[in-house]
Design a protein around this motif. Structure first.
Motif, PDB file in Angstrom:
ATOM      1  N   ILE A 283       0.828  -1.231   0.105  1.00 39.82           N
ATOM      2  CA  ILE A 283       0.068  -0.080   0.047  1.00 39.82           C
ATOM      3  C   ILE A 283       0.871   1.147   0.018  1.00 39.82           C
ATOM      4  O   ILE A 283       0.645   2.276  -0.801  1.00 39.82           O
ATOM      5  N   TYR A 284       1.852   1.233   0.780  1.00 39.89           N
ATOM      6  CA  TYR A 284       2.938   2.443   0.890  1.00 39.89           C
ATOM      7  C   TYR A 284       3.667   2.582  -0.247  1.00 39.89           C
ATOM      8  O   TYR A 284       3.932   3.700  -0.946  1.00 39.89           O
ATOM      9  N   ALA A 285       4.082   1.412  -0.813  1.00 38.96           N
ATOM     10  CA  ALA A 285       4.799   1.560  -2.103  1.00 38.96           C
ATOM     11  C   ALA A 285       3.921   2.204  -3.367  1.00 38.96           C
ATOM     12  O   ALA A 285       4.381   2.878  -4.029  1.00 38.96           O
ATOM     13  N   GLY A 286       2.743   1.448  -3.445  1.00 40.37           N
ATOM     14  CA  GLY A 286       1.945   2.123  -4.265  1.00 40.37           C
ATOM     15  C   GLY A 286       1.513   3.639  -4.192  1.00 40.37           C
ATOM     16  O   GLY A 286       1.652   4.320  -5.211  1.00 40.37           O
ATOM     17  N   ALA A 287       1.477   3.937  -2.927  1.00 37.28           N
ATOM     18  CA  ALA A 287       1.032   5.398  -2.726  1.00 37.28           C
ATOM     19  C   ALA A 287       2.151   6.307  -3.065  1.00 37.28           C
ATOM     20  O   ALA A 287       2.057   7.573  -3.569  1.00 37.28           O
ATOM     21  N   GLY A 288       3.299   5.725  -2.788  1.00 34.89           N
ATOM     22  CA  GLY A 288       4.592   6.427  -3.241  1.00 34.89           C
ATOM     23  C   GLY A 288       4.768   6.631  -4.474  1.00 34.89           C
ATOM     24  O   GLY A 288       5.203   7.826  -5.029  1.00 34.89           O
TER      25      GLY A 288
ATOM     26  N   LYS B 187       7.424  15.144  -4.387  1.00 35.38           N
ATOM     27  CA  LYS B 187       8.538  14.240  -4.636  1.00 35.38           C
ATOM     28  C   LYS B 187       9.003  13.565  -3.405  1.00 35.38           C
ATOM     29  O   LYS B 187       9.235  12.463  -3.395  1.00 35.38           O
ATOM     30  N   TRP B 188       9.427  14.393  -2.462  1.00 44.54           N
ATOM     31  CA  TRP B 188      10.269  13.907  -1.370  1.00 44.54           C
ATOM     32  C   TRP B 188       9.228  12.925  -0.614  1.00 44.54           C
ATOM     33  O   TRP B 188       9.821  12.008   0.007  1.00 44.54           O
ATOM     34  N   THR B 189       8.033  13.423  -0.373  1.00 43.07           N
ATOM     35  CA  THR B 189       7.134  12.482   0.300  1.00 43.07           C
ATOM     36  C   THR B 189       6.757  11.302  -0.425  1.00 43.07           C
ATOM     37  O   THR B 189       6.530  10.260   0.085  1.00 43.07           O
ATOM     38  N   GLY B 190       7.031  11.285  -1.630  1.00 38.18           N
ATOM     39  CA  GLY B 190       6.534   9.975  -2.491  1.00 38.18           C
ATOM     40  C   GLY B 190       7.732   9.201  -2.213  1.00 38.18           C
ATOM     41  O   GLY B 190       7.782   7.988  -2.178  1.00 38.18           O
ATOM     42  N   ILE B 191       9.145   9.743  -2.386  1.00 41.28           N
ATOM     43  CA  ILE B 191      10.383   8.887  -1.968  1.00 41.28           C
ATOM     44  C   ILE B 191      10.192   8.366  -0.769  1.00 41.28           C
ATOM     45  O   ILE B 191      10.465   7.136  -0.623  1.00 41.28           O
ATOM     46  N   ALA B 192       9.687   9.092   0.374  1.00 43.08           N
ATOM     47  CA  ALA B 192       9.912   8.714   1.639  1.00 43.08           C
ATOM     48  C   ALA B 192       8.677   7.392   1.595  1.00 43.08           C
ATOM     49  O   ALA B 192       9.147   6.252   2.219  1.00 43.08           O
ATOM     50  N   GLU B 193       7.525   7.489   0.974  1.00 42.68           N
ATOM     51  CA  GLU B 193       6.662   6.451   1.187  1.00 42.68           C
ATOM     52  C   GLU B 193       7.186   5.292   0.305  1.00 42.68           C
ATOM     53  O   GLU B 193       6.893   4.302   0.724  1.00 42.68           O
ATOM     54  N   LEU B 194       7.578   5.506  -0.793  1.00 37.86           N
ATOM     55  CA  LEU B 194       8.357   4.218  -1.780  1.00 37.86           C
ATOM     56  C   LEU B 194       9.306   3.581  -0.883  1.00 37.86           C
ATOM     57  O   LEU B 194       9.072   2.393  -0.510  1.00 37.86           O
ATOM     58  N   LEU B 195      10.232   4.207  -0.293  1.00 44.53           N
ATOM     59  CA  LEU B 195      11.244   3.659   0.587  1.00 44.53           C
ATOM     60  C   LEU B 195      10.951   2.732   1.565  1.00 44.53           C
ATOM     61  O   LEU B 195      11.062   1.778   2.004  1.00 44.53           O
TER      62      LEU B 195
ATOM     63  N   GLY C 166      10.841  -1.186   2.284  1.00 43.57           N
ATOM     64  CA  GLY C 166      11.379  -1.614   3.569  1.00 43.57           C
ATOM     65  C   GLY C 166      10.539  -2.699   4.195  1.00 43.57           C
ATOM     66  O   GLY C 166      10.741  -3.598   4.886  1.00 43.57           O
ATOM     67  N   LEU C 167       9.117  -2.313   4.286  1.00 40.03           N
ATOM     68  CA  LEU C 167       8.221  -3.259   4.965  1.00 40.03           C
ATOM     69  C   LEU C 167       7.846  -4.719   4.049  1.00 40.03           C
ATOM     70  O   LEU C 167       7.750  -5.544   4.591  1.00 40.03           O
ATOM     71  N   LEU C 168       7.970  -4.336   2.563  1.00 40.76           N
ATOM     72  CA  LEU C 168       7.830  -5.381   1.928  1.00 40.76           C
ATOM     73  C   LEU C 168       9.165  -6.418   2.008  1.00 40.76           C
ATOM     74  O   LEU C 168       8.877  -7.663   2.193  1.00 40.76           O
ATOM     75  N   MET C 169      10.259  -5.991   1.989  1.00 42.69           N
ATOM     76  CA  MET C 169      11.483  -6.767   2.292  1.00 42.69           C
ATOM     77  C   MET C 169      11.381  -7.526   3.699  1.00 42.69           C
ATOM     78  O   MET C 169      11.733  -8.435   3.882  1.00 42.69           O
ATOM     79  N   GLY C 170      11.254  -6.753   4.734  1.00 39.54           N
ATOM     80  CA  GLY C 170      11.113  -7.166   6.094  1.00 39.54           C
ATOM     81  C   GLY C 170       9.879  -8.196   6.071  1.00 39.54           C
ATOM     82  O   GLY C 170      10.398  -9.202   6.977  1.00 39.54           O
ATOM     83  N   GLY C 171       8.825  -7.967   5.700  1.00 42.01           N
ATOM     84  CA  GLY C 171       7.883  -8.908   5.644  1.00 42.01           C
ATOM     85  C   GLY C 171       8.145 -10.338   4.822  1.00 42.01           C
ATOM     86  O   GLY C 171       7.931 -11.308   5.073  1.00 42.01           O
ATOM     87  N   ALA C 172       8.959 -10.110   3.846  1.00 40.56           N
ATOM     88  CA  ALA C 172       9.511 -11.230   2.978  1.00 40.56           C
ATOM     89  C   ALA C 172      10.343 -12.003   3.830  1.00 40.56           C
ATOM     90  O   ALA C 172      10.659 -13.305   3.601  1.00 40.56           O
ATOM     91  N   ILE C 173      11.406 -11.296   4.097  1.00 36.57           N
ATOM     92  CA  ILE C 173      12.197 -12.218   5.018  1.00 36.57           C
ATOM     93  C   ILE C 173      11.872 -12.787   6.400  1.00 36.57           C
ATOM     94  O   ILE C 173      11.959 -13.980   6.490  1.00 36.57           O
ATOM     95  N   ASP C 174      10.895 -12.176   6.618  1.00 39.61           N
ATOM     96  CA  ASP C 174      10.288 -12.888   8.031  1.00 39.61           C
ATOM     97  C   ASP C 174       9.266 -14.083   7.665  1.00 39.61           C
ATOM     98  O   ASP C 174       9.207 -15.094   8.275  1.00 39.61           O
TER      99      ASP C 174
END
Length: 92
Positions: free
Chosen positions: A17-22, A56-64, A68-76
């Motif tokens: 959701i956050y990556a899509g919003a970003g 742009k900077w809020t889009g970058i923050a949401e995308l990152l 991060g949440l996607l990677m953390g969830g995948a590793i977990d």
């Protein structure tokens, strides 16, 4: 404490959701700029920079944050137990 640990299973969904919003900050940039408050709105809104800069900077923050949440969830979810356990870096 156990019920808090179940929240980590929502990380991939929240990350998507956050990556899509970003990403939409860049694909629908004009629409996001239109909802940016005008200068001196409410008598206190005096941020430096343009609306495009802030979109742009809020889009970058949401995308990152989403990645991060996607990677953390995948590793977990898919990482081995010894990697996701709390005792990875300790001898306990």
């Amino acid at each position: 404490y156990e019920w808090v640990q179940t929240w980590r299973y929502t990380w991939p969904l929240l990350g998507a959701i956050y990556a899509g919003a970003g990403a939409t900050h860049f694909t629908l940039e004009k629409d996001f700029c239109n909802i940016y408050p005008s200068p001196n709105a409410w008598g206190i809104w005096k941020l430096p920079g343009s609306a495009e800069f802030h979109v742009k900077w809020t889009g970058i923050a949401e995308l990152l944050g989403g990645v991060g949440l996607l990677m953390g969830g995948a590793i977990d979810a898919f990482g081995p137990v010894w990697y996701t356990s709390p005792n990875v870096f300790t001898s306990a």
